[in-house]
Design a protein around this motif. Structure first.
Motif, PDB file in Angstrom:
ATOM      1  N   UNK A 167      20.974  17.111   2.813  1.00 39.60           N
ATOM      2  CA  UNK A 167      22.314  16.524   2.718  1.00 39.60           C
ATOM      3  C   UNK A 167      22.466  15.310   3.632  1.00 39.60           C
ATOM      4  N   UNK A 168      21.454  15.016   4.467  1.00 37.88           N
ATOM      5  CA  UNK A 168      21.535  13.883   5.393  1.00 37.88           C
ATOM      6  C   UNK A 168      20.612  12.725   5.025  1.00 37.88           C
ATOM      7  N   UNK A 169      19.499  12.996   4.292  1.00 38.57           N
ATOM      8  CA  UNK A 169      18.545  11.934   3.977  1.00 38.57           C
ATOM      9  C   UNK A 169      17.612  12.343   2.846  1.00 38.57           C
ATOM     10  N   UNK A 170      16.768  11.398   2.434  1.00 38.61           N
ATOM     11  CA  UNK A 170      15.690  11.728   1.506  1.00 38.61           C
ATOM     12  C   UNK A 170      14.440  10.960   1.899  1.00 38.61           C
ATOM     13  N   UNK A 171      13.298  11.489   1.491  1.00 34.73           N
ATOM     14  CA  UNK A 171      12.007  10.864   1.768  1.00 34.73           C
ATOM     15  C   UNK A 171      11.423  10.370   0.455  1.00 34.73           C
ATOM     16  N   UNK A 172      11.116   9.079   0.418  1.00 33.05           N
ATOM     17  CA  UNK A 172      10.593   8.422  -0.783  1.00 33.05           C
ATOM     18  C   UNK A 172       9.163   7.967  -0.518  1.00 33.05           C
ATOM     19  N   UNK A 173       8.257   8.344  -1.393  1.00 29.69           N
ATOM     20  CA  UNK A 173       6.868   7.906  -1.285  1.00 29.69           C
ATOM     21  C   UNK A 173       6.615   6.799  -2.294  1.00 29.69           C
ATOM     22  N   UNK A 174       6.108   5.675  -1.813  1.00 33.75           N
ATOM     23  CA  UNK A 174       5.755   4.561  -2.678  1.00 33.75           C
ATOM     24  C   UNK A 174       4.239   4.473  -2.789  1.00 33.75           C
ATOM     25  N   UNK A 203      10.387  10.957  -5.002  1.00 38.03           N
ATOM     26  CA  UNK A 203      11.165  11.485  -3.893  1.00 38.03           C
ATOM     27  C   UNK A 203      10.463  12.770  -3.480  1.00 38.03           C
ATOM     28  N   UNK A 204       9.962  12.789  -2.255  1.00 39.21           N
ATOM     29  CA  UNK A 204       9.187  13.933  -1.788  1.00 39.21           C
ATOM     30  C   UNK A 204      10.060  15.085  -1.324  1.00 39.21           C
ATOM     31  N   UNK A 214       0.847  -1.190   0.000  1.00 42.79           N
ATOM     32  CA  UNK A 214       0.000   0.000   0.000  1.00 42.79           C
ATOM     33  C   UNK A 214       0.882   1.240   0.000  1.00 42.79           C
ATOM     34  N   UNK A 215       0.256   2.400  -0.075  1.00 40.30           N
ATOM     35  CA  UNK A 215       1.006   3.649  -0.055  1.00 40.30           C
ATOM     36  C   UNK A 215       1.803   3.754   1.237  1.00 40.30           C
ATOM     37  N   UNK A 216       3.066   4.146   1.117  1.00 40.63           N
ATOM     38  CA  UNK A 216       3.921   4.242   2.290  1.00 40.63           C
ATOM     39  C   UNK A 216       5.056   5.219   2.019  1.00 40.63           C
ATOM     40  N   UNK A 217       5.484   5.919   3.068  1.00 43.23           N
ATOM     41  CA  UNK A 217       6.602   6.847   2.979  1.00 43.23           C
ATOM     42  C   UNK A 217       7.799   6.269   3.717  1.00 43.23           C
TER      43      UNK A 217
END
Length: 103
Positions: free
Chosen positions: A80-87, A75-76, A35-38
């Motif tokens: 420089x430390x991380x990224x947030x990916x929405x699936x 990629x939402x 399902x949708x997840x970040x």
């Protein structure tokens, strides 16, 4: 996750711009939801100055078994430390491969 240190590699594009970078990082994370997840992914080593690009793509299991629909993977945000990916895929996926270039 992997990192390669490169000292001042020049990339020449079709314009007159020249970009200098010294860090490539890449990795993989499990995508364990139908399902949708970040997901928030931390870089193994922080980019000290700039993150020029980060990209990510789903790794499939070699079939096309969907349980509803698909779409919305992106990629939402990134730092420089991380990224947030929405699936947004309701599909049978193994995980996500990612690649980042920075300085």
């Amino acid at each position: 996750m992997h990192k390669i240190n490169l000292s001042s590699i020049n990339l020449h594009f079709f314009t007159s711009d020249i970009y200098f970078f010294n860090s490539l990082q890449w990795g993989y994370f499990n995508q364990n939801s139908f399902s949708d997840k970040t997901y928030t992914v931390s870089f193994p080593i922080v980019f000290t100055n700039t993150l020029y690009i980060v990209t990510a793509i789903d790794k499939g299991k070699g079939d096309s078994s969907y349980s509803g629909g698909n779409g919305g993977n992106c990629i939402q945000s990134y730092t420089t430390t991380n990224f947030t990916y929405f699936s947004g895929f309701d599909a049978n996926r193994e995980g996500v491969l990612w690649f980042a270039i920075g300085k």
